[in-house]
Structures are given as C-alpha cells and as structure tokens.
Enzyme design. Structure first.
Site, mmCIF file in Angstrom:
data_model
loop_
_atom_site.group_PDB
_atom_site.id
_atom_site.type_symbol
_atom_site.label_atom_id
_atom_site.label_comp_id
_atom_site.label_asym_id
_atom_site.label_seq_id
_atom_site.Cartn_x
_atom_site.Cartn_y
_atom_site.Cartn_z
ATOM 1 N N HIS A 1 31.154 -22.839 9.026
ATOM 2 C CA HIS A 1 31.561 -24.073 8.361
ATOM 3 C C HIS A 1 30.503 -24.426 7.325
ATOM 4 C CE1 HIS A 1 32.819 -28.197 7.641
ATOM 5 N NE2 HIS A 1 33.961 -27.896 8.242
ATOM 6 N N HIS A 2 30.949 -24.938 6.171
ATOM 7 C CA HIS A 2 30.028 -25.203 5.069
ATOM 8 C C HIS A 2 29.034 -26.316 5.406
ATOM 9 C CE1 HIS A 2 28.410 -24.728 1.216
ATOM 10 N NE2 HIS A 2 29.502 -24.713 0.486
ATOM 11 N N ALA A 3 29.372 -27.182 6.356
ATOM 12 C CA ALA A 3 28.408 -28.194 6.788
ATOM 13 C C ALA A 3 27.260 -27.561 7.566
ATOM 14 C CB ALA A 3 29.099 -29.245 7.659
#
Length: 227
Positions: A145-147
């Site tokens: 996930h980009h977070a």
C-alpha cells in the site's frame, strides 16, 4: 509507535474501490541454478522469514486513533502471519507473457487488508512460455500500500530481500523478535487530544506539498519533451 506522516495519511485516505493505492514490482526468476534445479515453496517461505527477521518494518500494521479523530499509527503486529502475506499461485498453461500480465493487473487492482501489515507477495508458478525466460521459471509479485512505502522505499525494501549468491543460511536470526505493546485506550486519547487542534493545518500543508511535487514533475517532463 510512529504515526503516519501527513503525506502518507493522504495515500491512506484517498483509497477507494476504483482507486487502490498500491505500488509493486514483478520479478522473473530462473530456478534452474538453484540446488537440484527446483525451489520449493517452503524454502521460499523460510528465506523470506529470514530476510524479514532483520527488521520490524514488514510486521507493521495500522492502529487507528480513537474514533479516527487523528491519523493512524504504525504498530508491530503481535499476530503477524507470514503465510497470509505470501501466496502461492499458478498460471494457466501455456503460462505466457499475456497471462502473467493479466494476473498481475488484476491483482494490482485490488487493495489489501489494512487490519494487517499492508503488503503481499505472490509466488507465481508455471511461467513456461515467456521469451527470454527458461521454461519452468516462476515470477514474484510484491505489492505494498502506498501509505506503507513510496517508490524509493519500495525499491530499497525489495532489494533488501535479495542475496548475491544461492548459498542462503536458512534459519539464521539476526535480531530478537519483540512485538510492541498495544497502547491502552487512555494512552491513545492522550496522544490524540493535543493533535486534534492542528489536524486541519497539517492536512493543508501536506496537500500543498503534494501539489508542489506534482507541478515540479509536470514541469520537468515538459522540459524533457521540449528538449
């Protein structure tokens, strides 16, 4: 217990069914040079476990603030299950490039369970008909996930999982595995309450930062095209 940065929080909040905030990489692996010319799934699991044992990064999951009044925190997952994150699948034969791309695209279009460490690895067997790749190869799809990571951190993490030789020391433990203690509700409120006053300002600053970086990239690409 570290909190999401304002920019990473944006990647978390921008998640939508038609907008999965995922990044990843795809490796093509020739197992003919492995001992016996075969890499077993249990060996892959042990190898990944050994490599991940040097850092707690891959064991981090999100812990929400009370009533989601503040950005989430990263916390070591005391119930981390490696076999949940490492999936073993096979391509339909003849296992060509088109089928591999279809599987990769479909997998990347889905998000991950944000109640767990937000990453997955797919071991894809049956890559038998890709030009330049020996038959009986396999692929490895890693997605985050980009977070969790940005592009640079994703590259650093995937590179950290590689070794220069096939002589891996299985079962080695370079650090003691200790899960963080889950904070109490009172401790979470003590963290959240003072930050509530400045949440709007932090979000505005993060939005401006994202906008500036986007404009800088567009400007850079425009200069490259005109040159």
């Amino acid at each position: 217990m570290k909190q999401l940065t304002p920019m990473d929080s944006h990647f978390f909040y921008f998640e939508a069914p038609n907008q999965p905030m995922m990044i990843g990489s795809l490796w093509l692996c020739d197992q003919s040079s492995a001992p016996g010319g075969l890499v077993r799934h249990k060996e892959i699991l042990q190898y990944i476990s050994d490599r991940l044992n040097t850092t707690s990064f891959f064991r981090r999951r999100l812990e929400q603030a009370p009533f989601q009044l503040d950005d989430p925190y990263w916390l070591d997952d005391e119930n981390f299950d490696l076999e949940y994150h490492v999936r073993h699948v096979g391509l339909p034969q003849p296992g060509d490039w088109r089928q591999l791309c279809i599987f990769t695209a479909r997998t990347m279009s889905r998000s991950v369970d944000m109640e767990r460490a937000p990453w997955e690895i797919y071991i894809i067997e049956g890559v038998n008909n890709v030009e330049g790749i020996p038959p009986n190869s396999f692929a490895v799809l890693i997605r985050f996930h980009h977070a969790y990571v940005d592009g640079k951190a994703s590259l650093e993490l995937t590179t950290a999982m590689m070794e220069e030789t096939a002589e891996h020391e299985y079962g080695r433990r370079d650090r003691v595995e200790v899960a963080e203690r889950l904070p109490t509700k009172l401790e979470m409120w003590a963290r959240t309450t003072p930050r509530m006053m400045g949440q709007t300002l932090r979000s505005m600053k993060a939005g401006l930062t994202v906008g500036r970086k986007g404009l800088a990239r567009i400007s850079h690409e425009g200069i490259k095209e005109s040159g």
